[in-house]
Design a protein around this motif. Structure first.
Motif, short mmCIF file in Angstrom:
data_model
loop_
_atom_site.label_atom_id
_atom_site.label_comp_id
_atom_site.label_asym_id
_atom_site.label_seq_id
_atom_site.Cartn_x
_atom_site.Cartn_y
_atom_site.Cartn_z
N ARG A 116 -42.84 21.56 -108.90
CA ARG A 116 -42.30 20.68 -109.95
C ARG A 116 -43.08 20.86 -111.26
NH1 ARG A 116 -39.06 16.50 -110.65
NH2 ARG A 116 -38.52 16.39 -108.44
N ASP A 117 -44.42 20.89 -111.17
CA ASP A 117 -45.22 21.08 -112.37
C ASP A 117 -44.96 22.45 -113.00
OD1 ASP A 117 -46.34 18.60 -111.97
OD2 ASP A 117 -48.20 19.35 -111.10
N LEU A 118 -44.78 23.46 -112.15
CA LEU A 118 -44.53 24.81 -112.65
C LEU A 118 -43.22 24.87 -113.41
CD1 LEU A 118 -45.20 27.82 -112.80
CD2 LEU A 118 -44.14 28.09 -110.55
N LEU A 119 -42.18 24.27 -112.87
CA LEU A 119 -40.88 24.28 -113.54
C LEU A 119 -40.94 23.51 -114.86
CD1 LEU A 119 -38.64 23.73 -110.41
CD2 LEU A 119 -38.73 25.79 -111.80
N ALA A 120 -41.70 22.42 -114.87
CA ALA A 120 -41.82 21.65 -116.10
C ALA A 120 -42.58 22.41 -117.18
CB ALA A 120 -42.53 20.32 -115.81
N ALA A 141 -44.77 29.52 -119.86
CA ALA A 141 -46.22 29.45 -120.04
C ALA A 141 -46.91 29.08 -118.73
CB ALA A 141 -46.57 28.45 -121.13
N GLY A 142 -46.25 28.24 -117.92
CA GLY A 142 -46.83 27.87 -116.63
C GLY A 142 -46.91 29.06 -115.69
N LEU A 143 -45.87 29.88 -115.70
CA LEU A 143 -45.89 31.09 -114.87
C LEU A 143 -47.00 32.03 -115.31
CD1 LEU A 143 -42.20 32.25 -114.21
CD2 LEU A 143 -43.97 31.77 -112.51
N ASP A 144 -47.19 32.15 -116.61
CA ASP A 144 -48.27 33.01 -117.11
C ASP A 144 -49.63 32.50 -116.65
OD1 ASP A 144 -46.43 34.63 -118.38
OD2 ASP A 144 -46.67 33.66 -120.34
N ARG A 145 -49.83 31.18 -116.64
CA ARG A 145 -51.11 30.63 -116.21
C ARG A 145 -51.32 30.87 -114.72
NH1 ARG A 145 -49.66 26.48 -119.90
NH2 ARG A 145 -49.01 25.04 -118.25
N VAL A 146 -50.26 30.72 -113.92
CA VAL A 146 -50.38 30.99 -112.49
C VAL A 146 -50.73 32.46 -112.25
CG1 VAL A 146 -49.08 31.14 -110.32
CG2 VAL A 146 -48.88 29.10 -111.75
N ARG A 147 -50.09 33.36 -112.95
CA ARG A 147 -50.39 34.79 -112.80
C ARG A 147 -51.86 35.07 -113.12
NH1 ARG A 147 -45.16 35.47 -115.38
NH2 ARG A 147 -43.66 36.31 -113.87
N ALA A 148 -52.35 34.46 -114.18
CA ALA A 148 -53.74 34.69 -114.58
C ALA A 148 -54.72 34.16 -113.55
CB ALA A 148 -54.00 34.04 -115.94
N VAL A 149 -54.46 32.99 -113.02
CA VAL A 149 -55.34 32.40 -112.01
C VAL A 149 -55.36 33.26 -110.75
CG1 VAL A 149 -55.58 30.45 -110.42
CG2 VAL A 149 -55.20 30.04 -112.86
N VAL A 150 -54.18 33.70 -110.31
CA VAL A 150 -54.10 34.50 -109.09
C VAL A 150 -54.79 35.85 -109.27
CG1 VAL A 150 -52.49 35.70 -107.57
CG2 VAL A 150 -52.04 33.35 -108.25
N ALA A 151 -54.67 36.42 -110.46
CA ALA A 151 -55.30 37.72 -110.72
C ALA A 151 -56.82 37.64 -110.61
CB ALA A 151 -54.90 38.22 -112.11
N ASP A 152 -57.39 36.46 -110.93
CA ASP A 152 -58.85 36.30 -110.89
C ASP A 152 -59.35 35.69 -109.59
OD1 ASP A 152 -59.02 37.32 -113.44
OD2 ASP A 152 -58.95 35.36 -114.41
#
Length: 289
Positions: free
Chosen positions: A40-44, A48-59
């Motif tokens: 729900r938070d991701l869709l909201a 930009a939320g998807l980009d933040r998730v990608r960055a967190v997962v990459a690290d």
């Protein structure tokens, strides 16, 4: 990206959390990372939320096997669960029904959702439980009055679904809800796959097995109404919201269309796959009441 919703022991309240399936396993999006920690938070949050998730997962350092997680429905809390009936040419034919000229819709509700690997009770009220593998489209942004040409821009991603049905309850009136909106009868998952990984939703293989026996084997090209047509049509009369899910219909091979049907029984395992979206497994159990 292949998103996973699961019950997390690391969250403060044991709530459903967001992870990403990677080659190394599932990486949980941690609290305090600045990235959304639920679907729900991701869709909201939008792109930009998807980009933040990608960055967190990459690290991220740690990952766990998918099989070790207690999976939640791929979209745990949709506002709407809209289903489409008789949306495959051959499925309509096997049921002896005409191919519809307009989409046939019915609804399920939050009580029907189940994650992959969950046990689903066959209620004592039915003796004719049936399976239906389906492509599920997940709405990504508020949508009203969209054209067919632009409709897929409103789709955030896709998942594998199983529109379990109690056939004698479904057919007791012209309204199908009583045989459809049963507890646990809308398994969804294991993944929510972002739309960029599904370039053409009308070119996906669908398969369903019961206890290892292949029952359904088709492709979404046999749909009567495409995903884009369904999204556009629904948006003419309702506002579609982020997280709404649309079960887009099932192909031929269901028990209802068999000459000598043997209905689902407690102990059966149903496995559904849509190409690229993962394997959704449901174990059926007896009603304890």
């Amino acid at each position: 990206m292949r998103l996973v919703s699961f019950s997390s022991s690391s969250s403060r309240d044991g709530s459903v959390r967001l992870g990403v399936d990677t080659a190394a396993g599932v990486v949980e999006v941690p609290e305090g990372s600045g990235a959304p920690v639920t679907v729900r938070d991701l869709l909201a949050a939008g792109p930009a939320g998807l980009d933040r998730v990608r960055a967190v997962v990459a690290d991220a350092d740690g990952a766990v096997p998918l099989e070790s997680l207690r999976l939640a429905p791929a979209v745990p809390d949709p506002a709407k669960i809209i289903c489409v009936g008789l949306n495959y040419q051959k499925h309509a034919a096997e049921g002896g029904m005409p191919v519809p000229e307009q989409p046939i819709y019915f609804a399920k509700f939050g009580n029907s959702l189940a994650g992959s690997g969950a046990d689903v009770v066959i209620p004592a009220a039915t003796r004719r439980a049936d399976y239906e593998v389906e492509l599920v489209a997940v709405v990504g942004r508020r949508t009203r009055g969209v054209s067919v040409e632009a409709a897929l821009d409103s789709v955030f991603g896709y998942a594998t679904g199983n529109d379990l049905s109690a056939r004698e309850l479904q057919m007791r009136s012209s309204q199908w809800t009583y045989g459809k909106a049963i507890d646990g009868f809308a398994p969804l998952g294991p993944f929510l796959v972002t739309a960029d990984e599904v370039p053409d939703p009308q070119a996906l293989d669908l398969r369903c097995w019961v206890n290892g026996e292949l029952r359904q084997d088709s492709n979404t090209r046999d749909m009567v109404f495409s995903v884009a047509e369904l999204v556009s049509d629904l948006s003419q009369i309702m506002t579609l919201e982020p997280g709404d899910v649309i079960y887009t219909g099932t192909p031929e091979g269901v028990i209802l269309g068999m000459a000598d049907p043997v209905w689902l029984q407690p102990g059966d395992e149903v496995a559904c796959e849509v190409q690229g979206l993962g394997r959704l497994v449901t174990r059926l159990v007896a009603d304890p009441t």
